[in-house]
Write a protein that holds these residues in place. Structure first.
Motif, PDB file in Angstrom:
ATOM      1  N   ARG A 297       4.468   5.751  -5.437  1.00 24.68           N
ATOM      2  CA  ARG A 297       4.518   5.856  -6.897  1.00 24.68           C
ATOM      3  C   ARG A 297       3.419   6.747  -7.459  1.00 24.68           C
ATOM      4  O   ARG A 297       3.660   7.556  -8.359  1.00 24.68           O
ATOM      5  CB  ARG A 297       4.366   4.461  -7.528  1.00 24.68           C
ATOM      6  N   GLN A 298       2.222   6.591  -6.966  1.00 22.73           N
ATOM      7  CA  GLN A 298       1.080   7.274  -7.564  1.00 22.73           C
ATOM      8  C   GLN A 298       0.889   8.697  -7.056  1.00 22.73           C
ATOM      9  O   GLN A 298       0.429   9.572  -7.791  1.00 22.73           O
ATOM     10  CB  GLN A 298      -0.203   6.467  -7.301  1.00 22.73           C
TER      11      GLN A 298
ATOM     12  N   TRP B 266       2.529   1.810  -3.349  1.00 20.16           N
ATOM     13  CA  TRP B 266       1.572   2.353  -4.327  1.00 20.16           C
ATOM     14  C   TRP B 266       1.433   3.864  -4.138  1.00 20.16           C
ATOM     15  O   TRP B 266       1.457   4.627  -5.102  1.00 20.16           O
ATOM     16  CB  TRP B 266       0.219   1.669  -4.174  1.00 20.16           C
ATOM     17  N   THR B 267       1.306   4.300  -2.878  1.00 15.86           N
ATOM     18  CA  THR B 267       1.189   5.733  -2.593  1.00 15.86           C
ATOM     19  C   THR B 267       2.434   6.474  -3.063  1.00 15.86           C
ATOM     20  O   THR B 267       2.353   7.558  -3.658  1.00 15.86           O
ATOM     21  CB  THR B 267       0.978   5.957  -1.085  1.00 15.86           C
TER      22      THR B 267
ATOM     23  N   ASP C 297       0.831  -1.208   0.000  1.00 10.81           N
ATOM     24  CA  ASP C 297       0.000   0.000   0.000  1.00 10.81           C
ATOM     25  C   ASP C 297       0.867   1.261   0.000  1.00 10.81           C
ATOM     26  O   ASP C 297       0.600   2.216  -0.748  1.00 10.81           O
ATOM     27  CB  ASP C 297      -0.922   0.011   1.226  1.00 10.81           C
TER      28      ASP C 297
END
Length: 242
Positions: free
Chosen positions: A173-174, A170-171, A167
């Motif tokens: 990268r995004q 993901w944060t 999780d």
């Protein structure tokens, strides 16, 4: 879904094992975890030895760097956020804080260690957590989560950490490093905490984090210095008249 976790009985170092696989050309998928029951040659930052203990968490994972990713060094904050959120979820009664960039402290004693090592476009992140016992270190106090009143099963911890790491990655990268910084700050030592950066021999006070994750260290003269890497220690506040 829980990322793949490979469990082994004993090894020298889970970080060294994954680095060796990468060096041999083996594909190690991002998010793959190698977790050992015992570790005989664990190590921490600056080459420090990190003792093992049956029931503690000792594991490593791989991040495959991609074009457009934030700076690899900021994965230290990602790992710290993931680890802190895992402990908060499984042991909500424990009072702990993150010490920049990613150490877990409970009552000032170190409960974990994180080591990042790069191999080409891969970063191996090794994490050790004192779930049931703490190693004796000559230069700092240590503690286990069990000592603080939390009984956490190692395998349950591994599953939760693997999900939290996915999780947080993901944060990262995004949404960028700024999002990780915002997640780190409420988990970290409060603004004004006295700090010492040993390599640079700097003393000052925690003044938050820069947008890129660097430590903001405010000197006694009010000047703020940015620290991008260093071994940070919490200092005791100086009492009036001493």
């Amino acid at each position: 879904m829980i990322p793949p976790i490979e469990r082994i009985a004993q090894t020298g170092s889970t970080n060294a094992d994954l680095l060796a696989r990468l060096a041999a050309g083996e594909h190690v998928g991002e998010g793959h975890w190698l977790v050992a029951d015992r570790q005989t040659a664990g190590r921490g930052r600056l080459g420090r030895a990190w003792g093992d203990g049956l029931g503690n968490f000792m594991g490593s994972t791989v991040v495959q760097l991609r074009a457009g990713d934030p700076l690899a060094a900021t994965l230290a904050l990602v790992a710290g956020v993931a680890l802190a959120k895992t402990i908060r979820a499984l042991a909500p009664a424990i009072d702990f804080q993150l010490k920049w960039p990613n150490d877990i402290l409970a009552d000032g004693a170190k409960c974990s260690g994180i080591l990042l090592e790069r191999s080409g476009d891969s970063v191996v992140i090794g994490i050790g957590v004192n779930l049931v016992s703490a190693p004796d270190l000559p230069d700092r106090a240590t503690a286990s989560l069990a000592e603080k009143g939390a009984a956490i099963d190692r395998d349950r911890f591994a599953d939760a950490l693997a999900v939290a790491m996915a999780d947080a990655l993901w944060t990262w990268r995004q949404e960028g490093v700024e999002s990780i910084v915002r997640a780190w700050l409420p988990l970290g030592h409060p603004v004004g905490t006295p700090l010492h950066v040993s390599e640079q021999a700097l003393d000052g006070y925690f003044d938050g984090l820069a947008p890129d994750g660097a430590l903001r260290l405010r000197g006694a003269d009010g000047e703020v210095m940015l620290v991008h890497a260093g071994d940070v220690e919490l200092r005791r506040p100086v009492e009036e008249g001493k």
